[in-house]
Design an enzyme around this catalytic site. Structure first.
Site, PDB file in Angstrom:
ATOM      1  N   GLY A   1      -2.234  -2.040  -8.854  1.00  0.00           N
ATOM      2  CA  GLY A   1      -2.705  -1.888  -7.914  1.00  0.00           C
ATOM      3  C   GLY A   1      -3.674  -1.648  -7.311  1.00  0.00           C
ATOM      4  N   ALA A   2      -4.723  -2.962  -6.309  1.00  0.00           N
ATOM      5  CA  ALA A   2      -5.889  -3.188  -6.393  1.00  0.00           C
ATOM      6  C   ALA A   2      -6.642  -2.050  -6.019  1.00  0.00           C
ATOM      7  CB  ALA A   2      -5.966  -4.239  -5.180  1.00  0.00           C
TER       8      ALA A   2
ATOM      9  N   GLN B   1       8.031  -2.211  -9.288  1.00  0.00           N
ATOM     10  CA  GLN B   1       7.361  -1.070  -8.307  1.00  0.00           C
ATOM     11  C   GLN B   1       7.844  -0.494  -7.580  1.00  0.00           C
ATOM     12  OE1 GLN B   1       6.356  -4.292  -9.445  1.00  0.00           O
ATOM     13  NE2 GLN B   1       4.042  -4.266 -10.231  1.00  0.00           N
TER      14      GLN B   1
ATOM     15  N   ASP C   1      -4.236  -7.987  -2.449  1.00  0.00           N
ATOM     16  CA  ASP C   1      -4.746  -8.211  -4.390  1.00  0.00           C
ATOM     17  C   ASP C   1      -6.147  -9.041  -3.852  1.00  0.00           C
ATOM     18  OD1 ASP C   1      -1.825  -7.047  -5.059  1.00  0.00           O
ATOM     19  OD2 ASP C   1      -3.380  -6.366  -6.738  1.00  0.00           O
TER      20      ASP C   1
ATOM     21  N   ASN D   1      -0.570 -11.150  -2.835  1.00  0.00           N
ATOM     22  CA  ASN D   1      -0.030  -9.788  -3.010  1.00  0.00           C
ATOM     23  C   ASN D   1       0.764 -10.488  -4.077  1.00  0.00           C
ATOM     24  OD1 ASN D   1      -0.360  -7.174  -2.551  1.00  0.00           O
ATOM     25  ND2 ASN D   1       1.830  -7.451  -1.894  1.00  0.00           N
TER      26      ASN D   1
HETATM   27  O1  MRU Z   1       1.153  -6.391 -10.522  1.00  0.00           O
HETATM   28  P1  MRU Z   1       0.282  -4.348  -9.389  1.00  0.00           P
HETATM   29  O2  MRU Z   1       1.419  -3.495  -9.314  1.00  0.00           O
HETATM   30  O3  MRU Z   1      -0.605  -4.548 -10.136  1.00  0.00           O
HETATM   31  O4  MRU Z   1       0.239  -5.295  -8.034  1.00  0.00           O
HETATM   32  C1  MRU Z   1       0.011  -4.459  -7.004  1.00  0.00           C
HETATM   33  C2  MRU Z   1       0.293  -5.335  -5.943  1.00  0.00           C
HETATM   34  O5  MRU Z   1       0.557  -6.015  -5.446  1.00  0.00           O
HETATM   35  C3  MRU Z   1      -0.142  -4.211  -4.361  1.00  0.00           C
HETATM   36  O6  MRU Z   1       0.963  -4.640  -3.523  1.00  0.00           O
HETATM   37  C4  MRU Z   1      -1.738  -4.405  -4.202  1.00  0.00           C
HETATM   38  O7  MRU Z   1      -2.359  -4.187  -5.178  1.00  0.00           O
HETATM   39  C5  MRU Z   1      -1.795  -4.038  -3.111  1.00  0.00           C
HETATM   40  S1  MRU Z   1      -1.778  -1.884  -3.452  1.00  0.00           S
HETATM   41  C6  MRU Z   1      -3.042  -0.724  -2.258  1.00  0.00           C
END
Ligand code: MRU
Length: 347
Positions: A47-48, A196, A237, A247
């Site tokens: 998550g970013a 997720q 992201d 995203n």
């Molecule tokens: O691969 P991930 O689980 O890191 O991807 C996360 C996402 O795409 C989320 O939607 C994004 O980071 C926003 S989190 C507030």
């Protein structure tokens, strides 16, 4: 309440292991920036905004290990530590944003002793974490005005407390609407291949007693067509200067479906996710992960032995599909290029 995503304890960092939730609640201890880089790469933390918080703490951990040398060497070593961390994942801009903020602060305080600089960096990483939670709460307050009482919101991936320092971006907006007394239901896409949606979003919302219904990713079109969805809210992201938004893989598909069915599509993200150095989404680096995440499920193969698989971790939603961005500074509507420039120029 959702358990804490990440915390600093004395001289180490503790992260909830997001690879095994919701069945097991386990924690991973990181004692060096190498441990943090590995945890980011292996999706222990993801998550970013959460990646940004982890990177800041990784910088602080690395800084604590630089011992007994002068400030000039310290700053050189710190840059190398940033280099290790920045290579852990390519798409979320919050990673380099946090590393650059830590590096800049160290340079600005080059008059301090090494010991003082180390404490300055530990304090800054805790500040980044606290600010992230505060930002999410502000984003939530702004975004909840877009949600009607009784609405059903579809979300993709996990943009919740687990994806951030706490509270969440997309799920923060939903939490704020619930806190404002609105009855809100959530439809969560399961989000193949890392799941997720089913493992993390459904877990978080269940912890908070917010009604959530799980669907497989390929059901999104049908549920929209049947009128079950009032709005879509996702996280981001990296957002390019023109509003194109990277995203989790599958977000683009959801945005196209939302447009087809005239359903508002909102992106909730902090300003630290906007990358004005990138003109459009075509220039955003898209992570490709191990094929095994697609061909295997819980360690078991679910496809013919030798079959090739693509595993793009993110996709880009064109700005034209985004109804509005929900940020800590307010709701941003098109044209995005102009709106972003005036927002950043006025800061
Ligand atoms: O691969 P991930 O689980 O890191 O991807 C996360 C996402 O795409 C989320 O939607 C994004 O980071 C926003 S989190 C507030």
């Amino acid at each position: 309440m959702t358990p804490e995503t990440i915390s600093w304890k004395d001289d180490h960092v503790v992260m909830i292991d997001q690879r095994i939730l919701p069945h097991k609640v386990n924690y991973v201890v990181c004692r060096s920036h190498y441990d943090v880089a590995k945890a980011i790469k292996n999706l222990v933390i993801r998550g970013a905004p959460a990646i940004g918080c982890a990177a800041a703490m990784g910088m602080a951990l690395g800084a604590l290990r630089i011992k007994g040398k002068g400030t000039a060497i310290f700053l050189k070593e710190l840059k190398k530590i940033g280099g290790v961390l920045v290579r852990s994942r390519p798409t979320a801009v919050n990673l380099s944003w946090a590393i650059n903020r830590m590096l800049k602060l160290a340079q600005e305080n080059a008059h301090q002793t090494v010991e003082e600089l180390q404490q300055t960096l530990v304090a800054e990483s805790l500040k980044i974490l606290a600010e992230d939670i505060d930002t999410n709460r502000r984003m939530g307050l702004n975004g909840q005005s877009l949600i009607n009482d009784g609405a059903t919101i579809l979300t993709h991936c996990n943009a919740g407390a687990l994806a951030t320092g706490g509270y969440g971006t997309a799920l923060g907006v939903i939490r704020a609407a619930v806190e404002a007394g609105k009855r809100v239901k959530v439809i969560a896409d399961e989000t193949r291949p890392f799941l997720q949606g089913s493992r993390l979003t459904a877990f978080e919302l269940t912890c908070d007693d917010i009604p959530v219904t799980l669907i497989t990713d390929n059901m999104a079109g049908h549920v929209m067509k049947c009128g079950y969805v009032d709005a879509v809210i996702v996280g981001a992201d990296r957002i390019a200067a023109n509003g194109d938004t990277a995203n989790k893989i599958g977000t683009y598909m959801v945005s196209v479906l939302a447009k087809e069915h005239a359903i508002p599509f909102y992106v909730a993200a902090p300003l630290s996710t906007i990358d004005l150095s990138i003109k459009n989404g075509g220039l955003i680096p898209i992570e490709e992960r191990d094929q095994k995440e697609v061909t295997h499920l819980s360690g078991k193969i679910i496809a013919p032995q030798q079959v090739a698989a693509l595993n793009f971790a993110f996709d880009v939603t064109p700005a034209a599909n985004v109804t509005a961005f929900i940020t800590e500074e307010g709701i941003i509507r098109p044209p995005y290029q102009e709106a972003f420039s005036s927002l950043f120029n006025s800061r």
